[in-house]
Design a protein around this motif. Structure first.
Motif, PDB file in Angstrom:
ATOM      1  N   ASP A  49      28.211 -14.516  11.963  1.00  0.00           N
ATOM      2  CA  ASP A  49      28.005 -15.474  13.077  1.00  0.00           C
ATOM      3  C   ASP A  49      29.370 -15.698  13.872  1.00  0.00           C
ATOM      4  O   ASP A  49      30.063 -15.788  12.879  1.00  0.00           O
ATOM      5  CB  ASP A  49      27.630 -16.805  12.729  1.00  0.00           C
ATOM      6  CG  ASP A  49      27.272 -17.745  14.150  1.00  0.00           C
ATOM      7  OD1 ASP A  49      26.366 -17.810  14.597  1.00  0.00           O
ATOM      8  OD2 ASP A  49      28.348 -18.519  14.504  1.00  0.00           O
ATOM      9  N   SER A 155      22.508 -23.085  21.278  1.00  0.00           N
ATOM     10  CA  SER A 155      23.516 -23.914  20.156  1.00  0.00           C
ATOM     11  C   SER A 155      24.024 -25.160  21.052  1.00  0.00           C
ATOM     12  O   SER A 155      23.969 -24.921  22.084  1.00  0.00           O
ATOM     13  CB  SER A 155      24.651 -22.950  19.969  1.00  0.00           C
ATOM     14  OG  SER A 155      25.603 -23.874  19.238  1.00  0.00           O
ATOM     15  N   ASN A 156      23.959 -26.278  20.058  1.00  0.00           N
ATOM     16  CA  ASN A 156      24.275 -27.717  20.847  1.00  0.00           C
ATOM     17  C   ASN A 156      23.485 -27.945  22.022  1.00  0.00           C
ATOM     18  O   ASN A 156      23.889 -28.924  22.621  1.00  0.00           O
ATOM     19  CB  ASN A 156      25.793 -27.365  21.215  1.00  0.00           C
ATOM     20  CG  ASN A 156      26.704 -27.172  19.921  1.00  0.00           C
ATOM     21  OD1 ASN A 156      26.813 -27.891  19.075  1.00  0.00           O
ATOM     22  ND2 ASN A 156      27.425 -25.956  19.930  1.00  0.00           N
ATOM     23  N   LYS A 223      37.564 -30.800  -1.618  1.00  0.00           N
ATOM     24  CA  LYS A 223      38.976 -30.520  -1.923  1.00  0.00           C
ATOM     25  C   LYS A 223      39.631 -31.781  -1.256  1.00  0.00           C
ATOM     26  O   LYS A 223      40.803 -32.218  -1.344  1.00  0.00           O
ATOM     27  CB  LYS A 223      39.440 -29.286  -1.372  1.00  0.00           C
ATOM     28  CG  LYS A 223      39.402 -29.198   0.466  1.00  0.00           C
ATOM     29  CD  LYS A 223      39.857 -27.780   0.481  1.00  0.00           C
ATOM     30  CE  LYS A 223      39.705 -27.537   1.957  1.00  0.00           C
ATOM     31  NZ  LYS A 223      40.188 -25.935   2.166  1.00  0.00           N
ATOM     32  N   SER A 237      44.965 -28.301   5.676  1.00  0.00           N
ATOM     33  CA  SER A 237      44.311 -27.154   6.148  1.00  0.00           C
ATOM     34  C   SER A 237      44.596 -27.153   7.538  1.00  0.00           C
ATOM     35  O   SER A 237      44.605 -28.083   8.301  1.00  0.00           O
ATOM     36  CB  SER A 237      42.967 -27.581   5.845  1.00  0.00           C
ATOM     37  OG  SER A 237      42.003 -26.749   6.501  1.00  0.00           O
ATOM     38  N   ARG A 239      42.247 -26.621   9.601  1.00  0.00           N
ATOM     39  CA  ARG A 239      41.214 -27.531  10.226  1.00  0.00           C
ATOM     40  C   ARG A 239      41.421 -29.026   9.603  1.00  0.00           C
ATOM     41  O   ARG A 239      40.292 -29.579   9.639  1.00  0.00           O
ATOM     42  CB  ARG A 239      39.971 -26.654  10.008  1.00  0.00           C
ATOM     43  CG  ARG A 239      39.327 -26.347   8.707  1.00  0.00           C
ATOM     44  CD  ARG A 239      38.235 -25.938   8.372  1.00  0.00           C
ATOM     45  NE  ARG A 239      38.005 -24.488   8.730  1.00  0.00           N
ATOM     46  CZ  ARG A 239      36.990 -23.932   9.382  1.00  0.00           C
ATOM     47  NH1 ARG A 239      36.161 -24.703   9.883  1.00  0.00           N
ATOM     48  NH2 ARG A 239      37.111 -22.626   9.549  1.00  0.00           N
ATOM     49  N   SER A 289      31.945 -20.640   6.450  1.00  0.00           N
ATOM     50  CA  SER A 289      32.826 -19.699   6.487  1.00  0.00           C
ATOM     51  C   SER A 289      33.734 -19.684   5.250  1.00  0.00           C
ATOM     52  O   SER A 289      34.116 -20.953   4.719  1.00  0.00           O
ATOM     53  CB  SER A 289      33.729 -19.749   7.733  1.00  0.00           C
ATOM     54  OG  SER A 289      34.449 -20.958   7.660  1.00  0.00           O
ATOM     55  N   ARG A 291      37.949 -18.685   4.168  1.00  0.00           N
ATOM     56  CA  ARG A 291      39.032 -18.225   4.582  1.00  0.00           C
ATOM     57  C   ARG A 291      39.812 -17.204   3.392  1.00  0.00           C
ATOM     58  O   ARG A 291      40.699 -16.337   3.871  1.00  0.00           O
ATOM     59  CB  ARG A 291      40.104 -19.430   4.445  1.00  0.00           C
ATOM     60  CG  ARG A 291      41.527 -19.392   5.329  1.00  0.00           C
ATOM     61  CD  ARG A 291      42.278 -20.387   5.285  1.00  0.00           C
ATOM     62  NE  ARG A 291      42.065 -21.357   4.079  1.00  0.00           N
ATOM     63  CZ  ARG A 291      42.847 -21.333   3.168  1.00  0.00           C
ATOM     64  NH1 ARG A 291      43.813 -20.299   3.173  1.00  0.00           N
ATOM     65  NH2 ARG A 291      42.762 -22.364   2.074  1.00  0.00           N
ATOM     66  N   GLN A 295      37.150 -18.403  -1.832  1.00  0.00           N
ATOM     67  CA  GLN A 295      36.080 -19.492  -1.018  1.00  0.00           C
ATOM     68  C   GLN A 295      34.686 -19.038  -0.894  1.00  0.00           C
ATOM     69  O   GLN A 295      33.819 -19.412  -0.739  1.00  0.00           O
ATOM     70  CB  GLN A 295      36.940 -19.674   0.267  1.00  0.00           C
ATOM     71  CG  GLN A 295      37.797 -20.630   0.106  1.00  0.00           C
ATOM     72  CD  GLN A 295      38.351 -21.329   1.543  1.00  0.00           C
ATOM     73  OE1 GLN A 295      38.089 -21.037   2.414  1.00  0.00           O
ATOM     74  NE2 GLN A 295      39.545 -22.131   1.423  1.00  0.00           N
TER      75      GLN A 295
END
Ligand SMILES: NC(=O)c1ccc[n+]([C@@H]2O[C@H](COP(=O)([O-])OP(=O)(O)OC[C@H]3O[C@@H](n4cnc5c(N)ncnc54)[C@H](OP(=O)(O)O)[C@@H]3O)[C@@H](O)[C@H]2O)c1
Length: 322
Positions: A49, A155-156, A223, A237, A239, A289, A291, A295
């Protein structure tokens, strides 16, 4: 190998977990991104995606970075037929919105970056209140009839606007959308669940749910811990700022239940969070996702991790309190 699932009323067969592409060219460099996609496909996944806008929010980025990295992977690996590629339009700077001319230009630019003559799913990323919906729906049908996408998706969109889109498509004999991509995870359920919500409208119109932020931007990996959370901790992070809403005792209580179940299965909490979401009504393929290759491990585990009814219920109960 995980059992594949049919996406809504399409003929697309997708793995029960999709790979989120917003990291590609952002928090994962090109070589790492390629290794992640290799390992995901080799591990039984097939849904990737992205969006033309990824990752315009990062300093110095213009959008298109993710599609370009996926495009170079497709060119090097020659695996176009092994993957279902989804992209989106409306957020790339200079290509905002869902006007007809913008959509026609945006799909061609996306295909050029991806190095393919078609995508499998083309999403309207965010509703565009400034463009008549009739214009947008017709433009997506143009893209589909031109063979540039196999299917259209949303989407959304609010439930009312999904209804409107489907009504316009039906009235004009256009192909209906096949998927709805909402924000949905163990600490964010309200957009999808409950009468009159996105889950109900998706079921009514046969749209498969493809949740995003399935790991709550990393919060559900465990985490972020209450004992280390301070105003500064999320910045660990790139994000980190995206998880601030979850740094509450009710959300950490969900993570405690995730940890307990994860220990019993000898997997990571992230795998359990995705396995729970994968089995919610209407859900076809949660997106997550990675990184790094490390992960990705729990994401692959989630393809076929089976939770007991008691385990799923315990998670649902904990998340009811969020
Ligand atoms: N339609 C939309 O509007 C929309 C919006 C957002 C996303 N999406 C799509 O949905 C996909 C998934 O969403 P997302 O990537 O934003 O969020 P997500 O899947 O909820 O969170 C993924 C992030 O969590 C962290 N993480 C993942 N596994 C981990 C592990 N095992 N241990 C520690 N940290 C881990 C990583 O970030 P760090 O390591 O950097 O912390 C990773 O990038 C996106 O890639 C995109 O394709 C769509």
């Amino acid at each position: 190998m995980a059992a594949m699932r049919t996406l809504g009323r399409s003929e697309l067969s997708v793995s029960p977990i999709g790979l989120g592409g917003n990291v590609f060219g952002w928090t994962a460099d090109e070589a790492t991104s390629h290794r992640i996609m290799d390992a995901y496909i080799d591990g039984g996944g097939n849904l990737i995606d992205t969006a033309d806008g990824y990752s315009h929010w990062a300093e110095g980025h213009t959008g298109g970075e993710s599609e370009s990295v996926i495009g170079s992977w497709l060119r090097h690996r020659k695996r176009r037929d092994d993957v279902v590629i989804a992209t989106k339009v409306s957020t790339k700077p200079g290509r905002e919105g869902l006007g007809v001319d913008n959509i026609h230009a945006a799909i061609d630019e996306s295909l050029a970056r991806l190095g393919t003559d078609h995508v499998d799913l083309y999403y309207a990323h965010f509703d565009d209140p400034d463009t008549p919906l009739e214009e947008t729906v017709a433009a997506f049908e143009d893209v589909r009839r031109a063979g540039k996408t196999r299917y259209v998706a949303l989407s959304n969109y609010t439930p009312d606007r999904v209804e409107e889109w489907c009504a316009i498509a039906a009235a004009n004999d256009f192909a209906p959308p096949v998927a709805l991509q909402p924000h949905y995870n163990l600490v964010h359920r309200q957009d999808v669940e409950g009468p009159g919500n996105r889950g109900e409208v998706a079921a009514t119109h046969g749209l498969g749910l493809v949740p995003y932020f399935s790991l709550a931007s990393g919060f559900l990996t465990g985490k972020y811990r209450p004992d280390t959370v301070s105003a500064a901790a999320p910045a660990a992070s790139a994000r980190g700022g995206w998880v601030e809403d979850y740094l509450r005792p009710e959300c950490f209580a969900v993570v405690d239940v995730l940890r307990e179940i994860a220990d019993a299965h000898a997997v990571a909490p992230a795998a359990v969070a995705l396995a729970w979401l994968r089995e919610r009504p209407g859900v076809v393929a949660p997106l997550a996702s990675a990184r790094t290759l490390d992960q990705l491990g729990p994401i692959l585990d989630a393809l076929d991790l089976a939770l007991s009814a008691e385990e799923s219920a315990a998670l649902t109960r904990a998340s009811d309190l969020v």
